[in-house]
Design an enzyme around this catalytic site. Structure first.
Site, PDB file in Angstrom:
ATOM      1  CG  HIS A   1      -1.892   0.984   1.428  1.00 53.24           C
ATOM      2  ND1 HIS A   1      -1.623   2.273   1.810  1.00 53.24           N
ATOM      3  CD2 HIS A   1      -3.243   0.916   1.267  1.00 53.24           C
ATOM      4  CE1 HIS A   1      -2.767   2.956   1.882  1.00 53.24           C
ATOM      5  NE2 HIS A   1      -3.761   2.157   1.559  1.00 53.24           N
TER       6      HIS A   1
ATOM      7  CG  ASP B   1       0.482  -2.433   6.152  1.00 52.74           C
ATOM      8  OD1 ASP B   1      -0.438  -2.455   6.990  1.00 52.74           O
ATOM      9  OD2 ASP B   1       0.416  -1.805   5.082  1.00 52.74           O
TER      10      ASP B   1
ATOM     11  CD  GLN C   1      -7.141  -4.341   4.068  1.00 51.48           C
ATOM     12  OE1 GLN C   1      -8.128  -5.038   4.285  1.00 51.48           O
ATOM     13  NE2 GLN C   1      -7.244  -3.053   3.789  1.00 51.48           N
TER      14      GLN C   1
ATOM     15  CE  LYS D   1      -7.403  -0.052   6.259  1.00 51.15           C
ATOM     16  NZ  LYS D   1      -8.159   0.465   5.132  1.00 51.15           N
TER      17      LYS D   1
ATOM     18  CB  CYS E   1      -3.697   3.335  -1.470  1.00 51.31           C
ATOM     19  SG  CYS E   1      -4.857   4.641  -1.112  1.00 51.31           S
TER      20      CYS E   1
HETATM   21  N1  PLP Z   1      -1.835  -0.687   4.639  1.00 47.33           N
HETATM   22  C1  PLP Z   1      -2.816  -1.366   4.039  1.00 47.33           C
HETATM   23  C2  PLP Z   1      -2.547  -2.733   3.526  1.00 47.33           C
HETATM   24  C3  PLP Z   1      -4.078  -0.795   3.907  1.00 47.33           C
HETATM   25  O1  PLP Z   1      -5.046  -1.488   3.303  1.00 47.33           O
HETATM   26  C4  PLP Z   1      -4.289   0.508   4.402  1.00 47.33           C
HETATM   27  C5  PLP Z   1      -5.598   1.156   4.216  1.00 47.33           C
HETATM   28  O2  PLP Z   1      -6.348   0.839   3.322  1.00 47.33           O
HETATM   29  C6  PLP Z   1      -3.245   1.159   5.034  1.00 47.33           C
HETATM   30  C7  PLP Z   1      -2.020   0.538   5.138  1.00 47.33           C
HETATM   31  C8  PLP Z   1      -3.408   2.531   5.596  1.00 47.33           C
HETATM   32  O3  PLP Z   1      -4.356   2.526   6.602  1.00 47.33           O
HETATM   33  P1  PLP Z   1      -4.921   3.901   7.202  1.00 47.33           P
HETATM   34  O4  PLP Z   1      -5.410   4.691   6.027  1.00 47.33           O
HETATM   35  O5  PLP Z   1      -6.004   3.484   8.121  1.00 47.33           O
HETATM   36  O6  PLP Z   1      -3.780   4.567   7.891  1.00 47.33           O
END
Ligand code: PLP
Length: 402
Positions: free
Chosen positions: A120, A197, A200, A223, A361
């Site tokens: 992401h 990370d 998800q 999430k 993203c």
């Molecule tokens: N990493 C992953 C795999 C994500 O799916 C997301 C959000 O969609 C993020 C990081 C970033 O999360 P946040 O926007 O809640 O900081």
């Protein structure tokens, strides 16, 4: 114990209030159960005060609620101690914190930061920022066409120059589940640190940072059925303790003098200013709620994924699914013939079906897949087989329109 999804759905006011809506966008943000809404509301109604500062009872109650939330977060991911959990605004801020603080202090010209091609933007851009500041280099491990990580190539990319590895646990755009335990072991064998990370994965299955063996793990509350604006950075205590502050201000200091300032220990050193206290309280309620539903919720999501995937492939002409790795969470990224994903998303909305469209993203990943974007349906434990049926039937109709 069987999993009664209809009963679970009654916990969610938004789902109760919108019986015609099939919300298939949990990967973007999850719906909130009543217990989370109540926890936030109760905090503001009964306990609201600023934390760590007041000697009066109310402030102590608010501080206790905030620190209790930290304990719940630590238990949720199997951290050794609550102080290994720093509250942040979310996964994005947590990675920025590590990149700026740890990266700023430890990366030098010629060092390498290894990530995967399916990250992401939150696990790409913060590293690019610190690379530009320090002269370190971003190295990217390739993926196979099915969206799984090429582990052999990944292992070859690790060298004595690698100082940190960042890997997504579950790809938001493909659903791929990465072998993070193996990734962390490879990183450590080369003397590098490893960041996972879990933005998800935290929504889909139980996490154990000690079993994974990571140095850092990040996730976002929203999430996992929690409020927006709150998330967690887990860091191994020995690593966090050596990191400089990320932001300066109130609550992160021991003493301040114009001649110099000393900082609190962890995690307070990384929590400058008034945090999202109510968010943390809501997050604790969410984590307890979600943890109590596992592993039945996970099995339900897996069954939904299998059911929806088979039905899509069997019944929707010209559907192409992106991300067919063997280890996969309940995310279905797809294109429908040559229909633009935005048209698919807008038309699905007219059927009361909410999916996400675009690059998710993950622009470098989209480029690798040879598309500018996809439509993405993500199934949460509160989704039903009937919703999967409606989704497939709507896509058949949409295909027929073009
Ligand atoms: N990493 C992953 C795999 C994500 O799916 C997301 C959000 O969609 C993020 C990081 C970033 O999360 P946040 O926007 O809640 O900081």
């Amino acid at each position: 114990m069987s999993f009664d999804v209809e009963k679970i759905r009654t916990d969610f006011p938004l789902l109760r209030g919108n019986p015609g809506l099939a919300y298939l966008d949990g990967a973007a943000t999850a719906q909130k159960p009543q217990c989370v809404i109540d926890a936030v509301s109760r905090f503001y109604s009964e306990e609201n005060a600023n934390i760590h500062r007041g000697l009066y009872h109310l402030s102590q109650a608010a501080t206790a609620a905030f620190e209790h939330a930290r304990e719940r977060a630590a238990a949720f991911i199997g951290a050794r101690e609550p102080r290994e959990c720093v509250f942040t605004r979310g996964a994005t801020e947590a990675i920025n914190l590590v990149a700026a603080s740890w990266g700023g202090a430890n990366l030098r010209e010629g060092d390498e930061i290894l990530i995967t091609h399916m990250e992401h933007h939150a696990d790409i851009v913060p590293w690019q920022l610190v690379a530009a500041r320090t002269g370190a280099r971003l190295v990217v491990a390739p993926i196979f066409d099915d969206g799984s990580l090429d582990m052999e190539a990944f292992a070859k990319k690790i060298s004595p120059r690698t100082k940190i590895v960042g890997a997504v646990h579950v790809s938001n755009a493909l659903g791929t589940v990465n072998p993070v335990k193996e990734i962390c072991a490879l990183a450590h064998a080369a003397g590098a640190l490893a960041l996972v990370d879990a933005a998800q994965s935290s929504a889909h299955f139980a996490l154990d940072v000690q079993d994974i063996g990571c140095d850092f793990l990040v996730f976002s509350g929203h999430k996992v059925c929690g409020p927006t604006g709150i998330g967690v950075l887990y860091g191994r205590a020995e690593v966090l303790e050596k990191m400089p502050p990320y932001q300066g201000g109130g609550d992160m200091i021991e003493t301040v003098d114009f001649a110099g300032t000393t900082y609190r220990g962890i995690p307070g050193r990384f929590e400058a200013g008034t945090p999202d206290i109510a968010g943390a309280v809501g997050l604790a309620a969410a984590l307890d709620y979600v943890a109590a539903l596992r592993p039945h919720a996970q099995a339900h999501e897996e069954a939904l994924l299998e059911y929806a995937t088979e039905k899509l492939l069997a019944e929707v002409p010209e559907i192409r699914i992106f991300g067919t790795a063997k280890e996969k969470a309940s995310v279905i990224s797809f294109r429908l013939g040559d229909v633009h994903p935005s048209d698919v998303g807008m038309l699905l909305d007219t059927f009361g079906i909410a999916v996400r469209v675009g690059h998710h993203c993950a622009m470098p990943l989209m480029k690798r897949l040879g598309v500018t974007g996809t439509a993405r349906a993500s199934f949460s434990f509160y989704n039903t087989f009937e919703e999967a049926d409606r989704f497939v039937a709507a896509l058949r109709k949409i295909r027929g329109m073009f």
